[in-house]
Design an enzyme around this catalytic site. Structure first.
Site, PDB file in Angstrom:
ATOM      1  N   GLU A   1       0.766  -1.341  -0.084  1.00  0.00           N
ATOM      2  CA  GLU A   1      -0.262   0.028  -0.084  1.00  0.00           C
ATOM      3  C   GLU A   1       0.286   1.104   0.229  1.00  0.00           C
ATOM      4  O   GLU A   1       0.857   2.115   1.124  1.00  0.00           O
ATOM      5  CB  GLU A   1      -1.181   0.044   1.421  1.00  0.00           C
ATOM      6  CG  GLU A   1      -1.878  -1.110   1.021  1.00  0.00           C
ATOM      7  CD  GLU A   1      -2.885  -0.991   2.185  1.00  0.00           C
ATOM      8  OE1 GLU A   1      -3.099   0.030   3.716  1.00  0.00           O
ATOM      9  OE2 GLU A   1      -4.144  -1.238   2.108  1.00  0.00           O
TER      10      GLU A   1
ATOM     11  N   GLU B   1      -5.649  -8.486   1.222  1.00  0.00           N
ATOM     12  CA  GLU B   1      -6.286  -8.060   2.084  1.00  0.00           C
ATOM     13  C   GLU B   1      -7.827  -8.043   1.933  1.00  0.00           C
ATOM     14  O   GLU B   1      -8.061  -7.533   0.701  1.00  0.00           O
ATOM     15  CB  GLU B   1      -5.635  -7.012   3.101  1.00  0.00           C
ATOM     16  CG  GLU B   1      -3.951  -6.987   3.825  1.00  0.00           C
ATOM     17  CD  GLU B   1      -3.503  -5.795   4.101  1.00  0.00           C
ATOM     18  OE1 GLU B   1      -4.311  -4.781   4.360  1.00  0.00           O
ATOM     19  OE2 GLU B   1      -3.032  -5.377   4.142  1.00  0.00           O
TER      20      GLU B   1
HETATM   21  C1  PNW Z   1      -4.072  -1.680   5.720  1.00  0.00           C
HETATM   22  N1  PNW Z   1      -7.410   4.054   5.365  1.00  0.00           N
HETATM   23  O1  PNW Z   1      -4.209  -0.496   6.217  1.00  0.00           O
HETATM   24  C2  PNW Z   1      -3.561  -2.209   6.219  1.00  0.00           C
HETATM   25  O2  PNW Z   1      -2.187  -3.092   4.903  1.00  0.00           O
HETATM   26  C3  PNW Z   1      -3.222  -2.404   7.601  1.00  0.00           C
HETATM   27  O3  PNW Z   1      -2.312  -2.723   7.698  1.00  0.00           O
HETATM   28  C4  PNW Z   1      -4.294  -2.191   8.100  1.00  0.00           C
HETATM   29  O4  PNW Z   1      -4.567  -3.349   9.263  1.00  0.00           O
HETATM   30  C5  PNW Z   1      -5.562  -2.515   6.878  1.00  0.00           C
HETATM   31  O5  PNW Z   1      -5.654  -2.322   5.702  1.00  0.00           O
HETATM   32  C6  PNW Z   1      -6.596  -2.265   7.768  1.00  0.00           C
HETATM   33  O6  PNW Z   1      -6.515  -1.133   8.039  1.00  0.00           O
HETATM   34  C7  PNW Z   1      -4.811   1.333   5.860  1.00  0.00           C
HETATM   35  O7  PNW Z   1      -7.407   5.146   6.079  1.00  0.00           O
HETATM   36  C8  PNW Z   1      -4.911   1.222   6.836  1.00  0.00           C
HETATM   37  O8  PNW Z   1      -8.143   4.255   3.654  1.00  0.00           O
HETATM   38  C9  PNW Z   1      -5.841   2.463   6.656  1.00  0.00           C
HETATM   39  C10 PNW Z   1      -6.222   2.562   5.190  1.00  0.00           C
HETATM   40  C11 PNW Z   1      -6.271   2.526   4.242  1.00  0.00           C
HETATM   41  C12 PNW Z   1      -5.558   0.693   4.367  1.00  0.00           C
END
Ligand code: PNW
Length: 469
Positions: free
Chosen positions: A163, A373
């Protein structure tokens, strides 16, 4: 009753990340990552949580692998901590390398395929300038090479980055993730340097790894629907978010160019000034698969005439806006059910995303996709034995499994699925307040208890099929 069956060689797994589960933050030579230092900023993390203990996976790794085996997982996506492997950005740390070597051996012994991610955000704090510094891309290649030399004889599947949208825009403009900056110019520098790190590392990994190794990267996607499909402003809002969150990361990799419309949206922030001769050729080095992270749907509206929207509140803290150049775009709730993150549950968005990626990007490149994921945070409702009867999570997973199967039926080449996450864990800015696990973690005793969703998932894996309700 309709049963959705998956292709015979479809891979079922679950995913975690080092900083979110390992703990042992200062043990065996590990040093601060940017997330360790960010956790010390007052107000940065809900409840002042940090990763010093997390799920204590560093000490409980063999039991955690045994648990994966009990659940029937075929593949396990984990990340290695750069801050554990090369703590001060100087010498490599044998104890850190040894931990991942033992993890891989444990997985192989349990018949589980290891799927490694080299960067899931724990950049060594010792690296000056972080991702605003072009040199960080070269540091990443040295670390990637060392990991490949250490594990390449046993690990087949390699992910460079997880990401990059989060590690650039959300971290350097949004301020919500480490290092918590709110400078749009820094954010575009980080975008390019992360791309470069991916491209350079992909090349080096191919030199070091055996021929049958696979190399890819994982992107997070936003399926942005215009609130009113007939409204030009809403469609413009959707185009901008699709550009900034999806195509800004896809196009350099698959087409060797930043999208013109996104460069225009980012006009004045200096993205082009970071591009040197040959960079885009490096960045578009072919990959073997695309990792797709999808959580929720989104509807967008707004008008540039209203000027930039005020900065959003995150966790009660004033932060920046990751949607640089398009700050006026508003995300509007559609009344769909939401998870504990407040994210709209929209499985159909995953189906549409996979079909689109297949047609526009991965199909033409002749590569497959993995859902690396997908999952949801739901409130903790443990009984006195620590069991959580999470029927809501089962409903979420079922809906998304069906969406994946429908995309495959429409021709999308999707080869596997990883539920996020195996364990409740450190959910970044939300600390331990949000629980994504199919296995509950009691943060007092660190005891693990499979939730109803874990047992449901075990049955889906065993059947390689899911029933509609
Ligand atoms: C992903 N947003 O994170 C990550 O790859 C994981 O580590 C995380 O635990 C999971 O999604 C759940 O959040 C994100 O704010 C964190 O858009 C925040 C965002 C998107 C992905």
């Amino acid at each position: 009753m309709t049963i959705h069956r998956f292709p015979q060689d479809f891979l079922w797994g679950s995913a975690t990340a080092a900083f979110q589960i390992e703990g042992a933050a200062l043990e065996d030579g590990r040093r601060d990552s940017i997330w360790d230092t960010f956790c010390r900023v007052p107000g940065a993390i809900v409840n002042g949580d940090d990763g010093s203990v997390a799920c204590d996976h560093y000490h409980r790794m063999p039991q955690d692998v045994a648990l994966m085996k009990e659940l029937g997982l075929q593949v396990y996506r984990f990340s290695s901590s750069w801050a554990r492997v090369r703590p001060d950005d100087r010498e490599f740390n044998p104890a850190g390398l040894d931990f991942y070597s033992r993890l891989v051996d444990e997985l192989l012994g349990a018949g589980i395929r290891p799927w490694i991610t080299l960067y899931h955000w724990d950049l060594p704090a010792a690296i000056p300038g972080g991702w605003t510094n072009r040199d960080t891309a070269h540091r990443f290649v040295e670390y990637a090479e060392k990991m490949a030399e250490t594990l390449g004889d046993r690990v087949q599947d390699w992910t460079t980055l997880n990401e990059p949208w989060c590690s650039s825009l959300l971290s350097y403009a949004g301020g919500e993730h480490a290092p918590g900056h709110t400078d749009p110019r820094e954010a575009v520098a980080a975008v390019h340097h992360l791309h470069l790190a991916h491209g350079l590392a992909t090349r080096r990994l191919r030199e070091v790894l055996p021929d049958d190794a696979s190399v890819g990267l994982t992107l997070n996607f936003t399926v942005a629907d215009p609130v009113d499909p007939d409204s030009p402003t809403d469609r413009e809002a959707a185009r901008r978010i699709d550009g900034l969150q999806n195509r800004l990361f896809l196009d350099p990799i698959f087409r060797g160019a930043y999208p013109d419309d996104v460069l225009a949206d980012l006009n004045g922030l200096g993205l082009e000034s970071h591009i040197r001769d040959g960079d885009l050729e490096t960045i578009s080095t072919p990959i073997d698969w695309l990792g797709v992270n999808y959580y929720n749907g989104a509807a967008v509206t707004g008008s540039p005439d209203n000027g930039p929207a005020p900065s959003p509140e995150a966790n009660g803290r004033r932060v920046g806006n990751p949607n640089i150049g398009s700050e006026w775009v508003e995300f509007v709730p559609r009344g769909l059910p939401v998870t504990d993150m407040g994210w709209e549950i929209q499985p159909d968005g995953l189906r549409r995303l996979l079909e689109r990626l297949h047609v526009e990007y991965t199909g033409p490149a002749d590569i497959g996709m993995y859902v690396t994921e997908n999952g949801c945070a739901m409130p903790d409702r443990a009984d006195e034995d620590g069991f959580v009867d999470d029927q809501d999570r089962i409903g979420y997973l079922r809906g998304h499994f069906i969406a994946v199967e429908e995309a495959i039926a429409q021709g999308a080449d999707v080869r596997g699925y990883f539920v996020w996450s195996l364990l409740d864990n450190f959910e970044w800015a939300w600390g331990y307040d949000k629980r994504f696990g199919i296995v509950r973690v009691d943060y007092e005793t660190l005891e693990r208890t499979p939730k109803a969703s874990a047992l449901f998932y075990r049955d889906v894996i065993a059947a390689n099929a899911v029933e509609e309700e």
